[in-house]
Motif scaffolding. Structure first.
Motif, PDB file in Angstrom:
ATOM      1  N   GLN A 119     -67.639  28.886   2.450  1.00 39.55           N
ATOM      2  CA  GLN A 119     -67.432  29.150   3.877  1.00 39.55           C
ATOM      3  C   GLN A 119     -67.934  27.935   4.658  1.00 39.55           C
ATOM      4  O   GLN A 119     -68.979  27.383   4.338  1.00 39.55           O
ATOM      5  CB  GLN A 119     -68.237  30.394   4.259  1.00 39.55           C
ATOM      6  N   SER A 120     -67.179  27.534   5.685  1.00 40.32           N
ATOM      7  CA  SER A 120     -67.627  26.404   6.494  1.00 40.32           C
ATOM      8  C   SER A 120     -68.884  26.771   7.292  1.00 40.32           C
ATOM      9  O   SER A 120     -69.024  27.900   7.750  1.00 40.32           O
ATOM     10  CB  SER A 120     -66.517  25.997   7.467  1.00 40.32           C
ATOM     11  N   SER A 121     -69.790  25.815   7.444  1.00 40.21           N
ATOM     12  CA  SER A 121     -71.027  25.982   8.232  1.00 40.21           C
ATOM     13  C   SER A 121     -71.809  27.220   7.806  1.00 40.21           C
ATOM     14  O   SER A 121     -72.381  27.919   8.637  1.00 40.21           O
ATOM     15  CB  SER A 121     -70.709  26.090   9.727  1.00 40.21           C
ATOM     16  N   CYS A 130     -62.649  29.132   8.571  1.00 41.91           N
ATOM     17  CA  CYS A 130     -62.748  27.726   8.161  1.00 41.91           C
ATOM     18  C   CYS A 130     -63.463  27.646   6.820  1.00 41.91           C
ATOM     19  O   CYS A 130     -64.463  28.337   6.612  1.00 41.91           O
ATOM     20  CB  CYS A 130     -63.493  26.904   9.201  1.00 41.91           C
ATOM     21  N   TYR A 131     -62.961  26.827   5.932  1.00 41.30           N
ATOM     22  CA  TYR A 131     -63.514  26.732   4.579  1.00 41.30           C
ATOM     23  C   TYR A 131     -63.698  25.289   4.155  1.00 41.30           C
ATOM     24  O   TYR A 131     -63.017  24.397   4.634  1.00 41.30           O
ATOM     25  CB  TYR A 131     -62.587  27.451   3.574  1.00 41.30           C
ATOM     26  N   ASP A 132     -64.638  25.095   3.218  1.00 43.99           N
ATOM     27  CA  ASP A 132     -64.917  23.763   2.677  1.00 43.99           C
ATOM     28  C   ASP A 132     -64.628  23.779   1.181  1.00 43.99           C
ATOM     29  O   ASP A 132     -64.921  24.770   0.507  1.00 43.99           O
ATOM     30  CB  ASP A 132     -66.397  23.401   2.902  1.00 43.99           C
TER      31      ASP A 132
END
Ligand code: ZN
Length: 481
Positions: free
Chosen positions: A22-24, A33-35
Protein backbone atom coordinates in the motif's frame (compact mmCIF):
# COMPACT_ATOMS: atom_id res chain seq x y z
CA UNK A 1 -5.10 -30.18 -7.13
CA UNK A 2 -5.05 -26.42 -7.50
CA UNK A 3 -7.25 -24.55 -5.04
CA UNK A 4 -9.48 -21.69 -6.13
CA UNK A 5 -7.42 -18.54 -5.78
CA UNK A 6 -8.86 -15.70 -3.78
CA UNK A 7 -7.84 -12.10 -4.11
CA UNK A 8 -7.03 -11.99 -0.38
CA UNK A 9 -4.45 -14.77 -0.82
CA UNK A 10 -2.81 -12.80 -3.60
CA UNK A 11 -2.82 -9.53 -1.64
CA UNK A 12 -1.30 -11.29 1.35
CA UNK A 13 1.39 -13.02 -0.72
CA UNK A 14 2.18 -9.73 -2.47
CA UNK A 15 2.79 -7.98 0.81
CA UNK A 16 4.60 -10.86 2.53
CA UNK A 17 7.08 -11.39 -0.28
CA UNK A 18 7.52 -7.78 -1.36
CA UNK A 19 5.62 -7.65 -4.63
CA UNK A 20 3.12 -4.88 -3.85
CA UNK A 21 2.64 -2.59 -0.84
CA UNK A 22 0.00 0.00 0.00
CA UNK A 23 1.32 3.47 -0.81
CA UNK A 24 2.35 5.62 2.21
CA UNK A 25 1.49 2.72 4.49
CA UNK A 26 3.39 4.20 7.45
CA UNK A 27 0.84 7.06 7.38
CA UNK A 28 -2.18 4.82 7.08
CA UNK A 29 -1.99 4.50 3.31
CA UNK A 30 -3.37 6.52 0.42
CA UNK A 31 -6.53 5.12 -1.10
CA UNK A 32 -6.11 3.19 -4.35
CA UNK A 33 -2.37 3.93 -4.61
CA UNK A 34 0.16 1.11 -4.52
CA UNK A 35 3.93 0.65 -4.57
CA UNK A 36 5.84 -2.16 -6.22
CA UNK A 37 8.38 -3.79 -3.89
CA UNK A 38 11.68 -5.49 -4.79
CA UNK A 39 10.06 -8.51 -6.49
CA UNK A 40 7.13 -6.51 -7.85
CA UNK A 41 9.27 -3.99 -9.70
CA UNK A 42 11.16 -6.84 -11.41
CA UNK A 43 7.90 -8.53 -12.38
CA UNK A 44 6.30 -5.37 -13.74
CA UNK A 45 9.49 -4.41 -15.60
CA UNK A 46 9.47 -7.86 -17.19
CA UNK A 47 5.83 -7.47 -18.25
CA UNK A 48 6.72 -4.13 -19.86
CA UNK A 49 9.84 -5.59 -21.50
CA UNK A 50 7.81 -8.49 -22.90
CA UNK A 51 5.26 -6.03 -24.35
CA UNK A 52 7.99 -3.88 -25.88
CA UNK A 53 9.76 -6.91 -27.33
CA UNK A 54 6.58 -8.21 -28.95
CA UNK A 55 5.15 -4.87 -30.15
CA UNK A 56 8.33 -2.95 -31.07
CA UNK A 57 11.53 -5.01 -31.12
CA UNK A 58 10.24 -8.05 -33.05
CA UNK A 59 8.42 -5.97 -35.66
CA UNK A 60 9.71 -4.00 -38.61
CA UNK A 61 6.66 -1.74 -38.75
CA UNK A 62 6.55 -0.25 -35.22
CA UNK A 63 8.79 2.38 -33.60
CA UNK A 64 8.89 3.52 -29.98
CA UNK A 65 8.39 6.85 -28.25
CA UNK A 66 8.54 8.26 -24.73
CA UNK A 67 6.51 11.46 -24.34
CA UNK A 68 6.35 13.82 -21.40
CA UNK A 69 3.45 13.42 -19.00
CA UNK A 70 2.80 17.18 -19.03
CA UNK A 71 1.60 18.47 -22.39
CA UNK A 72 0.27 21.67 -23.94
CA UNK A 73 -3.27 22.39 -22.67
CA UNK A 74 -4.61 22.45 -26.25
CA UNK A 75 -3.82 18.73 -26.58
CA UNK A 76 -6.67 18.00 -24.17
CA UNK A 77 -9.02 20.42 -25.93
CA UNK A 78 -8.47 18.58 -29.21
CA UNK A 79 -8.71 15.12 -27.67
CA UNK A 80 -11.99 16.04 -25.98
CA UNK A 81 -10.74 15.42 -22.44
CA UNK A 82 -10.72 19.09 -21.41
CA UNK A 83 -14.46 19.51 -21.93
CA UNK A 84 -15.12 16.81 -19.39
CA UNK A 85 -14.31 19.51 -16.83
CA UNK A 86 -17.84 20.76 -17.36
CA UNK A 87 -19.34 17.50 -16.10
CA UNK A 88 -21.46 17.94 -13.01
CA UNK A 89 -22.32 15.00 -10.80
CA UNK A 90 -24.93 14.66 -8.06
CA UNK A 91 -25.17 12.00 -5.42
CA UNK A 92 -28.44 10.25 -4.57
CA UNK A 93 -29.04 10.70 -0.83
CA UNK A 94 -30.80 7.34 -0.63
CA UNK A 95 -28.34 5.01 -2.36
CA UNK A 96 -25.24 7.22 -2.72
CA UNK A 97 -25.00 6.56 -6.44
CA UNK A 98 -23.28 9.38 -8.27
CA UNK A 99 -24.67 10.31 -11.66
CA UNK A 100 -23.80 12.96 -14.17
CA UNK A 101 -26.45 15.67 -13.87
CA UNK A 102 -26.93 15.80 -17.64
CA UNK A 103 -27.74 12.09 -17.61
CA UNK A 104 -30.54 12.41 -15.05
CA UNK A 105 -34.04 11.94 -16.41
CA UNK A 106 -37.14 13.91 -15.51
CA UNK A 107 -40.00 12.06 -13.81
CA UNK A 108 -42.57 13.37 -16.31
CA UNK A 109 -40.80 12.55 -19.53
CA UNK A 110 -37.85 10.43 -20.43
CA UNK A 111 -35.91 13.04 -22.34
CA UNK A 112 -32.38 13.52 -21.21
CA UNK A 113 -32.21 17.02 -19.78
CA UNK A 114 -29.45 19.47 -20.37
CA UNK A 115 -26.83 20.12 -17.71
CA UNK A 116 -27.87 23.77 -17.50
CA UNK A 117 -31.04 22.77 -15.70
CA UNK A 118 -29.72 22.44 -12.17
CA UNK A 119 -33.09 22.05 -10.51
CA UNK A 120 -33.08 18.40 -9.53
CA UNK A 121 -36.41 18.25 -7.69
CA UNK A 122 -38.07 16.29 -10.49
CA UNK A 123 -35.10 14.10 -11.39
CA UNK A 124 -35.09 10.35 -10.92
CA UNK A 125 -32.14 8.37 -9.53
CA UNK A 126 -31.27 5.83 -12.25
CA UNK A 127 -30.12 3.36 -9.62
CA UNK A 128 -32.93 3.27 -7.04
CA UNK A 129 -35.71 5.36 -8.61
CA UNK A 130 -35.96 7.90 -5.78
CA UNK A 131 -37.14 11.31 -7.00
CA UNK A 132 -35.46 14.60 -6.19
CA UNK A 133 -33.21 13.44 -3.36
CA UNK A 134 -29.85 14.66 -4.59
CA UNK A 135 -26.90 16.53 -3.15
CA UNK A 136 -25.90 19.85 -4.71
CA UNK A 137 -24.33 19.19 -8.11
CA UNK A 138 -20.55 19.24 -7.95
CA UNK A 139 -17.99 19.38 -10.72
CA UNK A 140 -16.27 16.13 -11.46
CA UNK A 141 -12.75 16.49 -12.80
CA UNK A 142 -11.43 13.51 -14.66
CA UNK A 143 -7.98 15.01 -15.09
CA UNK A 144 -5.64 15.95 -12.28
CA UNK A 145 -4.58 19.54 -12.64
CA UNK A 146 -1.61 21.50 -11.42
CA UNK A 147 0.01 24.91 -11.90
CA UNK A 148 3.03 25.23 -14.14
CA UNK A 149 5.44 28.17 -13.84
CA UNK A 150 6.33 30.36 -10.87
CA UNK A 151 5.11 33.81 -11.95
CA UNK A 152 1.48 34.84 -12.00
CA UNK A 153 1.67 36.20 -15.59
CA UNK A 154 3.22 33.17 -17.20
CA UNK A 155 1.89 30.37 -15.05
CA UNK A 156 -0.90 28.24 -16.38
CA UNK A 157 -3.05 25.33 -15.43
CA UNK A 158 -1.89 22.08 -16.95
CA UNK A 159 -2.95 18.49 -16.55
CA UNK A 160 -1.47 15.11 -15.85
CA UNK A 161 -2.20 13.08 -18.98
CA UNK A 162 -5.23 10.77 -18.74
CA UNK A 163 -3.82 8.56 -21.52
CA UNK A 164 -0.50 8.17 -23.30
CA UNK A 165 -2.07 7.98 -26.78
CA UNK A 166 -2.31 11.75 -27.34
CA UNK A 167 1.47 12.13 -27.05
CA UNK A 168 1.74 9.74 -29.98
CA UNK A 169 -0.74 11.68 -32.13
CA UNK A 170 1.04 14.93 -31.25
CA UNK A 171 4.32 13.41 -32.48
CA UNK A 172 2.93 11.75 -35.61
CA UNK A 173 4.47 14.43 -37.86
CA UNK A 174 7.84 14.32 -36.03
CA UNK A 175 8.13 10.58 -36.45
CA UNK A 176 7.16 10.75 -40.13
CA UNK A 177 9.75 13.48 -40.78
CA UNK A 178 12.61 11.93 -38.81
CA UNK A 179 12.38 8.25 -39.74
CA UNK A 180 11.74 6.19 -42.85
CA UNK A 181 8.43 4.76 -41.69
CA UNK A 182 5.70 4.33 -44.28
CA UNK A 183 2.02 3.63 -43.69
CA UNK A 184 1.14 1.05 -42.44
CA UNK A 185 3.24 1.59 -39.32
CA UNK A 186 2.79 2.02 -35.59
CA UNK A 187 4.15 4.14 -32.75
CA UNK A 188 4.30 2.52 -29.32
CA UNK A 189 4.70 3.97 -25.86
CA UNK A 190 4.66 2.80 -22.24
CA UNK A 191 4.04 5.32 -19.50
CA UNK A 192 2.08 6.58 -16.53
CA UNK A 193 -1.39 8.06 -16.88
CA UNK A 194 -3.68 9.62 -14.31
CA UNK A 195 -7.46 9.65 -13.97
CA UNK A 196 -9.41 10.89 -11.03
CA UNK A 197 -11.92 8.04 -11.17
CA UNK A 198 -15.18 8.38 -9.23
CA UNK A 199 -14.83 4.76 -8.15
CA UNK A 200 -11.66 2.70 -7.84
CA UNK A 201 -11.53 -1.05 -7.75
CA UNK A 202 -9.94 -4.06 -6.10
CA UNK A 203 -6.22 -3.80 -5.35
CA UNK A 204 -4.16 -2.60 -8.34
CA UNK A 205 -7.01 -3.25 -10.78
CA UNK A 206 -8.38 0.28 -11.11
CA UNK A 207 -6.16 2.97 -9.62
CA UNK A 208 -6.00 6.70 -10.24
CA UNK A 209 -2.34 6.51 -11.21
CA UNK A 210 -1.59 3.68 -13.62
CA UNK A 211 0.75 2.60 -16.36
CA UNK A 212 -0.36 2.05 -19.94
CA UNK A 213 1.23 0.37 -22.92
CA UNK A 214 -0.32 1.82 -26.04
CA UNK A 215 0.22 1.33 -29.73
CA UNK A 216 -1.26 3.61 -32.37
CA UNK A 217 -1.07 1.74 -35.63
CA UNK A 218 -1.60 3.97 -38.67
CA UNK A 219 -3.04 2.42 -41.80
CA UNK A 220 -4.73 3.34 -45.04
CA UNK A 221 -8.51 3.81 -44.78
CA UNK A 222 -10.08 0.67 -46.18
CA UNK A 223 -7.39 -1.59 -44.73
CA UNK A 224 -8.41 -0.82 -41.14
CA UNK A 225 -10.70 -3.84 -40.66
CA UNK A 226 -7.93 -6.23 -41.59
CA UNK A 227 -5.44 -4.52 -39.24
CA UNK A 228 -8.02 -4.53 -36.47
CA UNK A 229 -8.26 -8.34 -36.82
CA UNK A 230 -4.48 -8.63 -37.00
CA UNK A 231 -3.95 -6.78 -33.72
CA UNK A 232 -6.80 -8.56 -32.00
CA UNK A 233 -5.11 -11.87 -32.68
CA UNK A 234 -1.55 -10.65 -31.99
CA UNK A 235 -2.45 -9.14 -28.65
CA UNK A 236 -4.38 -12.15 -27.40
CA UNK A 237 -1.49 -14.40 -28.39
CA UNK A 238 0.87 -12.26 -26.32
CA UNK A 239 -0.90 -13.21 -23.09
CA UNK A 240 -1.03 -16.94 -23.86
CA UNK A 241 2.58 -16.99 -25.11
CA UNK A 242 3.57 -15.69 -21.67
CA UNK A 243 1.79 -18.59 -20.02
CA UNK A 244 -1.63 -17.15 -19.24
CA UNK A 245 -4.26 -19.88 -19.32
CA UNK A 246 -6.53 -19.75 -22.38
CA UNK A 247 -9.65 -20.52 -20.35
CA UNK A 248 -9.09 -17.35 -18.29
CA UNK A 249 -9.05 -15.10 -21.37
CA UNK A 250 -11.81 -13.99 -23.69
CA UNK A 251 -12.76 -11.26 -26.13
CA UNK A 252 -15.76 -9.05 -25.48
CA UNK A 253 -17.00 -6.90 -28.34
CA UNK A 254 -18.40 -3.53 -27.35
CA UNK A 255 -22.08 -3.00 -28.04
CA UNK A 256 -22.79 -0.21 -30.53
CA UNK A 257 -24.07 2.05 -27.70
CA UNK A 258 -20.84 1.52 -25.72
CA UNK A 259 -18.64 2.71 -28.59
CA UNK A 260 -17.19 6.20 -28.57
CA UNK A 261 -18.92 8.17 -31.33
CA UNK A 262 -15.81 8.18 -33.52
CA UNK A 263 -14.87 4.51 -33.03
CA UNK A 264 -15.72 1.98 -35.69
CA UNK A 265 -15.14 -1.03 -33.49
CA UNK A 266 -13.78 -1.92 -30.07
CA UNK A 267 -13.09 -5.20 -28.35
CA UNK A 268 -11.80 -5.88 -24.84
CA UNK A 269 -9.41 -8.65 -23.93
CA UNK A 270 -10.84 -9.81 -20.62
CA UNK A 271 -9.35 -11.89 -17.82
CA UNK A 272 -11.31 -13.91 -15.31
CA UNK A 273 -10.18 -12.33 -12.04
CA UNK A 274 -10.89 -14.06 -8.74
CA UNK A 275 -12.99 -11.17 -7.38
CA UNK A 276 -16.15 -12.66 -5.97
CA UNK A 277 -16.95 -15.87 -7.79
CA UNK A 278 -14.92 -15.07 -10.88
CA UNK A 279 -15.18 -11.75 -12.56
CA UNK A 280 -14.38 -11.02 -16.21
CA UNK A 281 -12.53 -7.71 -16.36
CA UNK A 282 -10.78 -5.75 -19.08
CA UNK A 283 -7.01 -6.14 -19.46
CA UNK A 284 -6.76 -4.37 -22.75
CA UNK A 285 -8.94 -2.57 -25.28
CA UNK A 286 -8.38 -2.78 -29.02
CA UNK A 287 -10.16 -0.03 -30.92
CA UNK A 288 -10.54 1.18 -34.47
CA UNK A 289 -10.32 4.94 -33.83
CA UNK A 290 -10.65 5.83 -37.54
CA UNK A 291 -8.99 9.14 -38.47
CA UNK A 292 -10.66 10.96 -35.59
CA UNK A 293 -7.62 11.88 -33.46
CA UNK A 294 -5.39 13.27 -36.20
CA UNK A 295 -8.32 15.28 -37.58
CA UNK A 296 -9.08 16.65 -34.12
CA UNK A 297 -5.47 17.76 -33.70
CA UNK A 298 -5.58 19.51 -37.09
CA UNK A 299 -8.60 21.43 -35.78
CA UNK A 300 -6.72 22.14 -32.55
CA UNK A 301 -3.73 23.54 -34.46
CA UNK A 302 -6.12 25.94 -36.27
CA UNK A 303 -7.63 26.96 -32.92
CA UNK A 304 -4.34 27.80 -31.16
CA UNK A 305 -4.57 31.57 -31.78
CA UNK A 306 -8.03 31.66 -30.22
CA UNK A 307 -6.58 30.11 -27.11
CA UNK A 308 -4.03 32.95 -26.80
CA UNK A 309 -6.68 35.57 -27.50
CA UNK A 310 -8.92 34.15 -24.74
CA UNK A 311 -6.42 34.37 -21.86
CA UNK A 312 -5.36 30.77 -22.46
CA UNK A 313 -8.65 29.64 -20.99
CA UNK A 314 -9.80 26.40 -22.57
CA UNK A 315 -13.34 26.81 -21.31
CA UNK A 316 -13.79 30.03 -23.34
CA UNK A 317 -13.02 28.49 -26.72
CA UNK A 318 -14.33 25.81 -29.00
CA UNK A 319 -12.43 24.05 -31.77
CA UNK A 320 -12.56 25.64 -35.22
CA UNK A 321 -14.21 23.42 -37.83
CA UNK A 322 -12.15 21.39 -40.22
CA UNK A 323 -10.99 23.01 -43.44
CA UNK A 324 -12.59 21.58 -46.53
CA UNK A 325 -9.35 20.00 -47.66
CA UNK A 326 -8.58 18.52 -44.25
CA UNK A 327 -7.25 15.44 -46.06
CA UNK A 328 -4.30 17.57 -47.15
CA UNK A 329 -3.74 19.10 -43.72
CA UNK A 330 -0.52 19.16 -41.67
CA UNK A 331 -1.18 15.74 -40.13
CA UNK A 332 -1.99 14.04 -43.43
CA UNK A 333 0.18 11.39 -45.05
CA UNK A 334 1.40 11.32 -48.65
CA UNK A 335 1.37 7.85 -50.16
CA UNK A 336 4.20 7.95 -52.69
CA UNK A 337 3.13 4.85 -54.58
CA UNK A 338 -0.48 5.87 -55.00
CA UNK A 339 0.38 9.55 -55.27
CA UNK A 340 -2.39 10.50 -52.90
CA UNK A 341 -2.75 12.24 -49.58
CA UNK A 342 -4.99 11.08 -46.75
CA UNK A 343 -5.39 11.05 -42.97
CA UNK A 344 -4.52 7.50 -41.84
CA UNK A 345 -6.90 5.38 -39.82
CA UNK A 346 -5.70 4.18 -36.43
CA UNK A 347 -5.95 0.80 -34.72
CA UNK A 348 -5.16 1.15 -31.04
CA UNK A 349 -4.32 -1.75 -28.73
CA UNK A 350 -4.19 -0.18 -25.26
CA UNK A 351 -3.08 -2.43 -22.39
CA UNK A 352 -2.96 -1.73 -18.67
CA UNK A 353 0.43 -2.77 -17.30
CA UNK A 354 -0.69 -2.88 -13.66
CA UNK A 355 -3.72 -5.00 -14.57
CA UNK A 356 -1.61 -7.32 -16.68
CA UNK A 357 0.89 -7.66 -13.84
CA UNK A 358 -1.95 -8.56 -11.47
CA UNK A 359 -3.44 -11.01 -13.98
CA UNK A 360 -0.07 -12.73 -14.51
CA UNK A 361 0.33 -12.97 -10.72
CA UNK A 362 -3.13 -14.43 -10.22
CA UNK A 363 -2.71 -16.82 -13.13
CA UNK A 364 0.68 -18.07 -11.93
CA UNK A 365 -0.44 -18.56 -8.33
CA UNK A 366 -0.76 -22.15 -7.21
CA UNK A 367 -0.98 -24.20 -4.04
CA UNK A 368 -0.23 -27.89 -3.84
CA UNK A 369 0.16 -30.57 -1.21
CA UNK A 370 3.69 -31.96 -1.00
CA UNK A 371 4.32 -34.67 1.57
CA UNK A 372 1.61 -33.33 3.86
CA UNK A 373 2.70 -29.71 3.52
CA UNK A 374 1.22 -26.92 1.46
CA UNK A 375 3.54 -25.55 -1.17
CA UNK A 376 2.70 -22.02 -2.44
CA UNK A 377 4.24 -21.17 -5.73
CA UNK A 378 4.10 -18.78 -8.64
CA UNK A 379 4.43 -20.61 -11.94
CA UNK A 380 5.70 -17.58 -13.87
CA UNK A 381 6.84 -17.88 -17.46
CA UNK A 382 10.68 -17.53 -17.35
CA UNK A 383 10.49 -14.20 -19.20
CA UNK A 384 8.32 -12.76 -16.41
CA UNK A 385 9.93 -14.36 -13.36
CA UNK A 386 11.49 -11.62 -11.17
CA UNK A 387 14.48 -13.86 -10.38
CA UNK A 388 15.59 -16.39 -12.98
CA UNK A 389 18.05 -18.47 -10.96
CA UNK A 390 18.81 -18.76 -7.24
CA UNK A 391 22.22 -20.14 -6.22
CA UNK A 392 22.87 -21.83 -2.85
CA UNK A 393 25.74 -23.52 -1.09
CA UNK A 394 24.25 -26.51 0.77
CA UNK A 395 26.17 -25.49 3.92
CA UNK A 396 28.40 -22.53 4.80
CA UNK A 397 31.66 -24.51 4.82
CA UNK A 398 34.00 -26.82 2.90
CA UNK A 399 34.50 -24.23 0.15
CA UNK A 400 30.86 -24.47 -0.97
CA UNK A 401 30.05 -20.73 -0.54
CA UNK A 402 33.10 -19.83 -2.67
CA UNK A 403 32.03 -22.08 -5.56
CA UNK A 404 28.40 -20.93 -5.32
CA UNK A 405 29.51 -17.28 -5.31
CA UNK A 406 31.58 -17.85 -8.43
CA UNK A 407 28.59 -19.32 -10.27
CA UNK A 408 26.39 -16.48 -9.04
CA UNK A 409 28.88 -13.80 -10.15
CA UNK A 410 29.03 -15.36 -13.61
CA UNK A 411 25.25 -15.79 -14.07
CA UNK A 412 24.18 -12.37 -12.81
CA UNK A 413 25.84 -10.73 -15.81
CA UNK A 414 23.13 -12.35 -17.96
CA UNK A 415 20.01 -12.48 -15.83
CA UNK A 416 18.61 -11.51 -12.48
CA UNK A 417 19.93 -14.00 -9.90
CA UNK A 418 19.74 -14.42 -6.16
CA UNK A 419 22.35 -15.78 -3.75
CA UNK A 420 21.20 -17.31 -0.46
CA UNK A 421 23.17 -19.29 2.10
CA UNK A 422 20.88 -18.90 5.11
CA UNK A 423 18.80 -21.70 6.68
CA UNK A 424 17.84 -25.21 5.60
CA UNK A 425 17.99 -25.76 1.86
CA UNK A 426 14.34 -26.98 1.81
CA UNK A 427 13.20 -23.63 3.19
CA UNK A 428 15.32 -21.78 0.67
CA UNK A 429 13.61 -23.74 -2.12
CA UNK A 430 10.18 -22.83 -0.72
CA UNK A 431 11.05 -19.14 -0.59
CA UNK A 432 12.07 -19.25 -4.26
CA UNK A 433 8.85 -21.11 -5.14
CA UNK A 434 6.88 -18.23 -3.63
CA UNK A 435 8.96 -15.73 -5.60
CA UNK A 436 8.37 -17.71 -8.78
CA UNK A 437 12.07 -18.46 -9.47
CA UNK A 438 12.21 -21.15 -12.21
CA UNK A 439 15.53 -22.74 -11.15
CA UNK A 440 17.69 -23.21 -8.06
CA UNK A 441 21.32 -24.32 -8.27
CA UNK A 442 22.85 -25.99 -5.20
CA UNK A 443 26.55 -26.57 -4.56
CA UNK A 444 27.00 -29.56 -2.24
CA UNK A 445 29.55 -32.14 -1.03
CA UNK A 446 29.66 -33.90 -4.36
CA UNK A 447 30.68 -30.69 -6.14
CA UNK A 448 34.21 -30.95 -4.71
CA UNK A 449 34.47 -34.54 -5.96
CA UNK A 450 33.14 -34.37 -9.53
CA UNK A 451 32.46 -30.65 -10.18
CA UNK A 452 28.69 -31.18 -10.55
CA UNK A 453 25.86 -29.12 -9.01
CA UNK A 454 22.16 -29.82 -8.44
CA UNK A 455 19.63 -27.95 -10.58
CA UNK A 456 16.15 -27.97 -9.12
CA UNK A 457 13.10 -27.22 -11.27
CA UNK A 458 10.39 -25.07 -9.63
CA UNK A 459 7.37 -26.67 -11.31
CA UNK A 460 8.31 -30.36 -11.21
CA UNK A 461 10.66 -30.14 -8.21
CA UNK A 462 12.90 -32.52 -10.15
CA UNK A 463 16.61 -32.36 -9.44
CA UNK A 464 19.26 -32.88 -12.09
CA UNK A 465 23.02 -32.94 -11.70
CA UNK A 466 24.99 -31.00 -14.27
CA UNK A 467 28.60 -29.92 -14.61
CA UNK A 468 29.29 -26.67 -12.76
CA UNK A 469 31.05 -25.26 -15.82
CA UNK A 470 27.86 -25.69 -17.87
CA UNK A 471 25.42 -23.88 -15.59
CA UNK A 472 25.33 -20.74 -17.73
CA UNK A 473 24.70 -22.48 -21.06
CA UNK A 474 22.18 -24.81 -19.41
CA UNK A 475 20.22 -21.84 -18.01
CA UNK A 476 20.36 -19.85 -21.24
CA UNK A 477 18.83 -22.78 -23.06
CA UNK A 478 16.17 -23.53 -20.45
CA UNK A 479 15.21 -19.88 -19.93
CA UNK A 480 15.47 -19.11 -23.65
CA UNK A 481 17.54 -15.97 -22.96
ZN1 ZN B 1 -30.56 6.28 -5.67
Amino acid sequence: MAKLTKLDDIVSLCKRRGFIFQSSEIYGGLASCYDYGPLGVELKNNVKKAWWKSVVQMRDDVVGLDCSILMHPMVWKSSGHADKFADLIAECKKCNTRTRVDHLKDKEDNNIENASGQDLTNKVCPSCGTIGQFTEPMPFKLMFETQMGANIDDSMTIHLRPETAQGIFANFRNVLDSTRVKVPFGIAQIGKSFRNEVTTKAFIFRTREFEQAELEFFCEPGTDDQWYEHWKEARCKWYTDLGMKKENLRFRDHDPDELAHYAKGCVDVEYKFPFGSGDWQELEGIANRTDYDLRQHQRGMRTLNKWYENDRDLSKISLIDESEDYNKGPLSYFDEQKKERYIPYVIEPSAGMDRSTLAFLVDAYDEEEVRGETRNLLRFHPALAPTKVAIFPLVKKDGMPEIARKIYDNLKKYFNCFYDQKGAVGRRYRRQDEAGTPFCVTVDGQTNEDNTVTVRNRDSMEQTRINADNVLSYMREKLDM
